[in-house]
Design a protein around this motif. Structure first.
Motif, PDB file in Angstrom:
ATOM      1  N   PRO A  34      65.126  -8.635  -3.677  1.00  0.00           N
ATOM      2  CA  PRO A  34      66.168  -9.711  -3.441  1.00  0.00           C
ATOM      3  C   PRO A  34      65.530 -11.162  -3.529  1.00  0.00           C
ATOM      4  O   PRO A  34      64.291 -11.279  -3.553  1.00  0.00           O
ATOM      5  N   GLU A  35      66.152 -11.881  -4.026  1.00  0.00           N
ATOM      6  CA  GLU A  35      65.622 -13.478  -4.476  1.00  0.00           C
ATOM      7  C   GLU A  35      64.933 -13.845  -3.235  1.00  0.00           C
ATOM      8  O   GLU A  35      65.471 -13.993  -2.044  1.00  0.00           O
ATOM      9  N   GLY A  36      63.717 -14.391  -3.617  1.00  0.00           N
ATOM     10  CA  GLY A  36      63.175 -14.995  -2.298  1.00  0.00           C
ATOM     11  C   GLY A  36      62.340 -14.005  -1.593  1.00  0.00           C
ATOM     12  O   GLY A  36      61.718 -14.421  -0.464  1.00  0.00           O
ATOM     13  N   ALA A  37      62.396 -12.973  -1.505  1.00  0.00           N
ATOM     14  CA  ALA A  37      61.998 -11.804  -0.741  1.00  0.00           C
ATOM     15  C   ALA A  37      60.504 -11.466  -1.205  1.00  0.00           C
ATOM     16  O   ALA A  37      60.140 -11.276  -2.434  1.00  0.00           O
ATOM     17  N   ALA A  38      59.577 -10.975  -0.579  1.00  0.00           N
ATOM     18  CA  ALA A  38      58.224 -10.419  -1.075  1.00  0.00           C
ATOM     19  C   ALA A  38      58.391  -9.035  -1.205  1.00  0.00           C
ATOM     20  O   ALA A  38      57.574  -8.269  -1.888  1.00  0.00           O
ATOM     21  N   ARG A  39      59.335  -8.395  -0.457  1.00  0.00           N
ATOM     22  CA  ARG A  39      59.316  -6.692  -0.467  1.00  0.00           C
ATOM     23  C   ARG A  39      60.782  -6.409  -0.927  1.00  0.00           C
ATOM     24  O   ARG A  39      61.775  -6.932  -0.512  1.00  0.00           O
ATOM     25  N   PRO A  40      60.847  -5.201  -1.590  1.00  0.00           N
ATOM     26  CA  PRO A  40      62.254  -4.868  -2.231  1.00  0.00           C
ATOM     27  C   PRO A  40      62.988  -4.119  -0.953  1.00  0.00           C
ATOM     28  O   PRO A  40      62.013  -3.704   0.039  1.00  0.00           O
ATOM     29  N   GLY A  41      64.087  -3.726  -1.270  1.00  0.00           N
ATOM     30  CA  GLY A  41      64.758  -2.984  -0.138  1.00  0.00           C
ATOM     31  C   GLY A  41      66.197  -3.459   0.468  1.00  0.00           C
ATOM     32  O   GLY A  41      65.970  -4.301   1.131  1.00  0.00           O
ATOM     33  N   VAL A  42      67.083  -2.934  -0.163  1.00  0.00           N
ATOM     34  CA  VAL A  42      68.346  -3.550   0.282  1.00  0.00           C
ATOM     35  C   VAL A  42      69.329  -2.141   0.499  1.00  0.00           C
ATOM     36  O   VAL A  42      69.383  -1.121  -0.329  1.00  0.00           O
ATOM     37  N   LEU A  43      70.009  -2.009   1.317  1.00  0.00           N
ATOM     38  CA  LEU A  43      70.845  -1.004   1.865  1.00  0.00           C
ATOM     39  C   LEU A  43      72.530  -1.464   1.644  1.00  0.00           C
ATOM     40  O   LEU A  43      72.747  -2.169   2.318  1.00  0.00           O
ATOM     41  N   GLY A  55      74.932 -10.953   1.487  1.00  0.00           N
ATOM     42  CA  GLY A  55      74.282 -10.711  -0.004  1.00  0.00           C
ATOM     43  C   GLY A  55      73.004 -10.074   0.264  1.00  0.00           C
ATOM     44  O   GLY A  55      72.058 -10.459   0.817  1.00  0.00           O
ATOM     45  N   GLY A  56      72.973  -9.075  -0.636  1.00  0.00           N
ATOM     46  CA  GLY A  56      71.618  -8.413  -0.673  1.00  0.00           C
ATOM     47  C   GLY A  56      71.176  -8.404  -2.491  1.00  0.00           C
ATOM     48  O   GLY A  56      69.937  -8.413  -2.547  1.00  0.00           O
ATOM     49  N   LEU A  57      72.134  -8.578  -3.034  1.00  0.00           N
ATOM     50  CA  LEU A  57      71.895  -8.377  -4.540  1.00  0.00           C
ATOM     51  C   LEU A  57      71.601  -9.850  -5.006  1.00  0.00           C
ATOM     52  O   LEU A  57      71.796 -10.907  -4.443  1.00  0.00           O
ATOM     53  N   ALA A  58      70.676  -9.908  -5.856  1.00  0.00           N
ATOM     54  CA  ALA A  58      70.054 -11.171  -6.394  1.00  0.00           C
ATOM     55  C   ALA A  58      71.300 -11.913  -6.822  1.00  0.00           C
ATOM     56  O   ALA A  58      71.220 -13.282  -6.526  1.00  0.00           O
ATOM     57  N   THR A  59      72.156 -11.652  -7.362  1.00  0.00           N
ATOM     58  CA  THR A  59      73.242 -12.357  -7.942  1.00  0.00           C
ATOM     59  C   THR A  59      74.126 -13.010  -6.715  1.00  0.00           C
ATOM     60  O   THR A  59      74.376 -14.229  -6.734  1.00  0.00           O
ATOM     61  N   VAL A  60      74.187 -12.202  -5.665  1.00  0.00           N
ATOM     62  CA  VAL A  60      75.021 -12.755  -4.432  1.00  0.00           C
ATOM     63  C   VAL A  60      73.743 -14.086  -3.752  1.00  0.00           C
ATOM     64  O   VAL A  60      74.410 -14.820  -3.311  1.00  0.00           O
ATOM     65  N   LEU A  61      72.466 -13.544  -3.474  1.00  0.00           N
ATOM     66  CA  LEU A  61      71.781 -14.479  -2.832  1.00  0.00           C
ATOM     67  C   LEU A  61      71.664 -15.960  -3.697  1.00  0.00           C
ATOM     68  O   LEU A  61      71.174 -16.918  -3.292  1.00  0.00           O
ATOM     69  N   ASP A 114      59.304 -11.574   5.279  1.00  0.00           N
ATOM     70  CA  ASP A 114      60.467 -11.150   4.970  1.00  0.00           C
ATOM     71  C   ASP A 114      61.746 -11.657   5.652  1.00  0.00           C
ATOM     72  O   ASP A 114      62.753 -11.913   5.518  1.00  0.00           O
ATOM     73  N   VAL A 115      61.344 -11.800   7.279  1.00  0.00           N
ATOM     74  CA  VAL A 115      62.214 -12.400   7.982  1.00  0.00           C
ATOM     75  C   VAL A 115      62.602 -13.830   7.491  1.00  0.00           C
ATOM     76  O   VAL A 115      63.878 -14.166   7.742  1.00  0.00           O
ATOM     77  N   GLU A 116      61.756 -14.394   7.279  1.00  0.00           N
ATOM     78  CA  GLU A 116      61.909 -15.844   7.038  1.00  0.00           C
ATOM     79  C   GLU A 116      62.828 -15.899   5.693  1.00  0.00           C
ATOM     80  O   GLU A 116      63.947 -16.683   5.658  1.00  0.00           O
ATOM     81  N   ALA A 117      62.490 -15.094   4.619  1.00  0.00           N
ATOM     82  CA  ALA A 117      63.334 -15.197   3.458  1.00  0.00           C
ATOM     83  C   ALA A 117      64.735 -14.554   3.814  1.00  0.00           C
ATOM     84  O   ALA A 117      65.821 -15.069   3.237  1.00  0.00           O
TER      85      ALA A 117
END
Length: 508
Positions: free
Chosen positions: A453-462, A9-15, A495-498
């Motif tokens: 993404p939910e819980g992340a500090a930086r944006p960016g999903v491919l 999951g990359g989208l907030a709804t998935v996460l 970011d890796v932890e999230a």
């Protein structure tokens, strides 16, 4: 279906489904019907099972020779293990390596930004390591590996200056197989970690190695494949992987496992500025990088500016590498970074390491010996053909054989959670070009999602989608050069932890 969404999951709804949708199964590594916790992907041993995995260690594992890695000689590959600060028996195992090929992991990822102690890139080159408040041990076990003949790894043979480390394009498969062999040996020797989720974390050429490792692990039962990998894989691969899976899936010992089942343990990859597609990627990205205004210095004055971080001149960049090289040859600094006494590392010092030799490439062995005076005073002198530590030991020129790396990557991504960094000031591996390259050469339609993404500090999903479905990668941007753990250590660690929490690879 929910488990698949949680993994990729990359989208907030998935996460948002992560906390409740990823229960374990009785047939997954360490699973017992969901009692392992929210994600159910870690081992189930209690603290009493952690003996042998709750203290740092370092050592060597002998890997078998290969016709494509010199004339079939055995190599002792060096590893350093640092356990998670809490519940190492359940935390994921991050397997770190640098690329090159031929670059030592002990030259970048181990000393900079990932472990309990780190070098300060702004400090003088003789400065001692300092405590790292964003150590990955907050959420994972760490296993660092030096490739054959690089770093502290060395070859077991009489010296032959007419030979070098590799002899053909098949080197890539043999090199990845080395790391599989070491990883499985390590896991099987550490019962408390044996079924933990494994995250393959490669930098630069390490991206090629990581993808090949996962591909061979997932498809270990094959002898032929369209990518041209399994036909040149070592003969020991199938038996070695099966033996590990028999320990990990005891209820099905002896039964071949499907790729998706293998991916329940080996289904995560952290790719730091990865070279995934060899020269094809280099040729594709170069014209795009040349048009990027942030990267102009490295193209207009390449002899002055450092292509790995175009904000720095080559003169400014050199001390960062020199600092790591000095620390690897300083017994006190090295013990701090490894967390162990050097005298406890079996095989490090003579006479246990003989007969042994190194591939010096274009280095002068006498100059190398002079650079490690402190180590030799502490551990003992070495033969003229040997050295304790080498930053770089490149393989021999290949024969032009190229593997089908797009086929490799497309095969694994449907069952592998993937994180790729996008460093703004790296003109050597211009990951900014990867979305366009995926779109042009793969079967996927590509969408770059700028949302957070939910819980992340930086944006960016491919997002990669085709008629058969799709997958999503984490693809955050960093104000850093090629070595993101040096230039943006805190941001990358957060970011890796999230990402691991969202991708069901964190200890409950």
């Amino acid at each position: 279906m929910l488990a698949l969404l949680c993994r990729f999951g990359g989208l907030a709804t998935v996460l948002a489904l992560t906390a409740s949708a990823c229960g374990g199964s009785s047939d997954s590594p360490g699973g017992d019907g969901g009692s392992a916790g929210a994600c159910g992907s870690g081992g189930t041993g209690g603290a009493e099972d952690a003996t042998g995995s709750d203290l740092p260690e370092a050592g060597f594992i002998e890997v078998p020779g290969s016709p494509t890695l010199g004339p079939g000689w055995t190599s002792r590959m060096f590893y350093s293990f640092v356990p998670a600060a809490e519940h190492p028996e359940r935390a994921p195992l991050l397997v770190f390596f640098n690329g090159g090929p031929g670059s030592a992991t002990t030259s970048v990822l181990l000393p900079y930004g990932t472990g309990p102690f780190t070098l300060d890139p702004a400090a003088p080159t003789d400065a001692a390591p300092v405590a790292n408040d964003v150590s990955y041990t907050r959420f994972a076990n760490l296993l660092y590996v030096d490739a054959r003949s690089t770093g502290f790894s060395y070859d077991l043979a009489l010296p032959d200056p007419s030979t070098c480390q590799g002899s053909s394009g098949k080197f890539h498969v043999a090199d990845a197989a080395d790391f599989i062999y070491l990883l499985l040996e390590f896991l099987d020797a550490h019962e408390a970690l044996r079924d933990n989720p494994v995250v393959i974390a490669g930098e630069s050429y390490g991206g090629t190695r990581a993808a090949l490792m996962l591909y061979m692990l997932h498809n270990y039962t094959l002898t032929l494949d369209s990518a041209g990998v399994m036909s040149v894989a070592p003969s020991w691969l199938r038996e070695k992987v099966q033996a590990h899976l028999d320990l990990t899936f005891p209820a099905h010992a002896g039964a071949p496992r499907e790729p998706s089942e293998v991916a329940e343990q080996f289904g995560w990859q952290l790719l730091i500025q990865p070279s995934l597609f060899g020269m094809q990627q280099s040729r594709y990205q170069r014209p795009l990088a040349a048009m990027d205004p942030d990267l102009a210095p490295s193209f207009t004055a390449p002899d002055v500016w450092d292509g790995y971080d175009v904000r720095l001149t080559q003169e400014q960049a050199a001390p960062i590498q020199e600092h790591a090289s000095r620390s690897m040859r300083n017994p006190e600094h090295l013990e701090t970074l490894l967390g162990v006494d050097l005298s406890s590392i079996t095989g490090l010092a003579p006479p246990e390491r003989q007969p042994s030799f190194r591939s010096f490439s274009n280095l002068d062995p006498a100059e190398v010996a002079a650079s490690e005076t402190d180590l030799r005073a502490e551990l003992g002198e070495l033969d003229a053909a040997d050295a304790y530590w080498l930053r770089y030991a490149p393989p021999c020129p290949g024969d032009g054989v190229e593997l089908g790396m797009f086929a490799v990557f497309e095969d694994i991504i449907g069952r592998t959670a993937t994180f790729i960094t996008n460093a703004r000031y790296d003109s050597v591996v211009y990951t900014e070009a990867l979305p366009a390259m995926f779109d042009e050469f793969s079967t996927f339609d590509v969408e770059l999602d700028p949302s957070l993404p939910e819980g992340a500090a930086r944006p960016g999903v491919l997002h990669l989608r085709n008629g058969a479905g799709g997958v999503s990668f984490r693809f955050p941007t960093y104000e850093a050069g090629h070595q993101v753990s040096v230039g943006a250590p805190r941001e990358l660690a957060e970011d890796v932890e999230a990402w691991l929490a969202a991708a069901c690879a964190s200890a409950p």
